[in-house]
Write an enzyme that holds these catalytic residues in place. Structure first.
Site, mmCIF file in Angstrom:
data_model
loop_
_atom_site.group_PDB
_atom_site.id
_atom_site.type_symbol
_atom_site.label_atom_id
_atom_site.label_comp_id
_atom_site.label_asym_id
_atom_site.label_seq_id
_atom_site.Cartn_x
_atom_site.Cartn_y
_atom_site.Cartn_z
ATOM 1 N N ARG A 1 10.852 -11.599 -27.846
ATOM 2 C CA ARG A 1 11.327 -10.495 -26.982
ATOM 3 C C ARG A 1 12.665 -10.020 -27.523
ATOM 4 O O ARG A 1 13.720 -10.543 -27.155
ATOM 5 C CB ARG A 1 11.461 -10.982 -25.537
ATOM 6 C CG ARG A 1 10.148 -11.479 -24.973
ATOM 7 C CD ARG A 1 10.252 -11.951 -23.539
ATOM 8 N NE ARG A 1 9.090 -12.767 -23.229
ATOM 9 C CZ ARG A 1 7.882 -12.285 -22.942
ATOM 10 N NH1 ARG A 1 7.697 -10.995 -22.881
ATOM 11 N NH2 ARG A 1 6.870 -13.097 -22.704
ATOM 12 N N CYS B 1 4.954 -10.313 -20.158
ATOM 13 C CA CYS B 1 5.071 -8.964 -20.748
ATOM 14 C C CYS B 1 4.690 -7.902 -19.732
ATOM 15 O O CYS B 1 5.320 -6.840 -19.661
ATOM 16 C CB CYS B 1 4.174 -8.836 -21.973
ATOM 17 S SG CYS B 1 4.599 -9.992 -23.282
HETATM 18 C C1 BEZ Z 1 3.626 -13.688 -21.519
HETATM 19 O O1 BEZ Z 1 3.259 -14.115 -20.439
HETATM 20 O O2 BEZ Z 1 4.005 -12.529 -21.666
HETATM 21 C C2 BEZ Z 1 3.643 -14.602 -22.686
HETATM 22 C C3 BEZ Z 1 3.976 -15.922 -22.500
HETATM 23 C C4 BEZ Z 1 3.965 -16.783 -23.588
HETATM 24 C C5 BEZ Z 1 3.630 -16.306 -24.858
HETATM 25 C C6 BEZ Z 1 3.339 -14.971 -25.023
HETATM 26 C C7 BEZ Z 1 3.340 -14.109 -23.953
#
Ligand code: BEZ
EC number: 1.11.1.24
Length: 239
Positions: free
Chosen positions: A137, A54
């Site tokens: 997402r 993110c």
């Molecule tokens: C992230 O790194 O943004 C992420 C990865 C897995 C689950 C939720 C967020």
């Protein structure tokens, strides 16, 4: 009553009005999509603040914000975190994170707090097969009349391709402006697709090369040229 019955998750659809909501954001309260009427807007969700994928996405989107603005498009983010988490995360990004040459990145677009998941549920951002507690997402490209024009969902582990989001926005605006469709992997300057022949005589004319400016691979598959300059001058604001 189980959780899903009490709080159903709806899936918005292309061609329908964007579901309405009022929300608190890092830039104040917004009424969506009313506050964005007259502008294109990308509403997107991310799973959680202070997570690496993110963070890479937010930095990329913030870095490209002026590019989207020149194309007449505003950005609005959302996660099911609270406002203070959002503020703390955005401050950390600006003060500490350097990624792929981007640093000192200030996220100026609104980031919605949605701890109740009210907005996330309306937009089908909670997908229990992926997570009950985090938004996937999701990306919604919404036109100046508040109609959803494109929907893309990615899972938690897959960071988005922001060049593709920009390409999709420009392709949608070009289709509206010129009344055409865009083929696979289209970019400004590439040939565009015109509506299929609507009558046998038009099909015949096209195959005989009688419709000027068209190149037909078959009666149903004809392209024409629109220059890159012509596309860009219509769909991107001159500053
Ligand atoms: C992230 O790194 O943004 C992420 C990865 C897995 C689950 C939720 C967020």
């Amino acid at each position: 009553m189980d959780e899903l019955t009490a709080h159903p998750i709806s899936l918005p659809r292309i061609g329908e009005p964007a579901p309405e909501f009022t929300a608190v954001t890092t830039q104040g309260t917004i009424n969506f999509p009313a506050d964005y009427k007259g502008s294109w807007v990308i509403l997107f969700s991310h799973p959680a603040d202070f997570t690496p994928v993110c963070t890479s996405e937010f930095m990329t989107f913030a870095h490209m914000e002026s590019q989207f603005a020149e194309a007449g498009c505003k950005l609005v983010g959302l996660s099911v975190d609270g406002l203070y988490s959002h503020i703390a995360w955005l401050r950390t990004i600006k003060e500490k994170i350097e990624y792929r040459g981007m640093k000192n990145i200030e996220v100026k677009f609104p980031l919605i707090e949605d701890i109740t998941m009210e907005v996330a549920r309306k937009y089908g951002m909670i997908q229990p097969g992926e997570s009950n507690t985090k938004a996937v997402r999701a990306v919604f490209i919404i036109d100046p009349k508040g109609i959803i024009r494109t929907i893309i969902y990615y899972p938690l582990s897959l960071g988005r391709n922001f060049d593709e989001l920009y390409r999709a926005l420009i392709a949608l605006k070009t289709a509206d402006e010129f009344g055409i469709a865009t083929p696979a992997d289209w970019r400004p300057g590439d040939d565009v697709i015109i509506s299929p022949a609507a009558s046998c005589s038009s099909a015949q004319n096209r195959m005989e090369g009688k419709e000027e400016g068209l190149e037909c691979k078959d009666w149903f598959f004809c392209t024409k040229k629109i220059s890159k300059e012509s596309v860009l001058s219509k769909v991107i604001k001159k500053s």
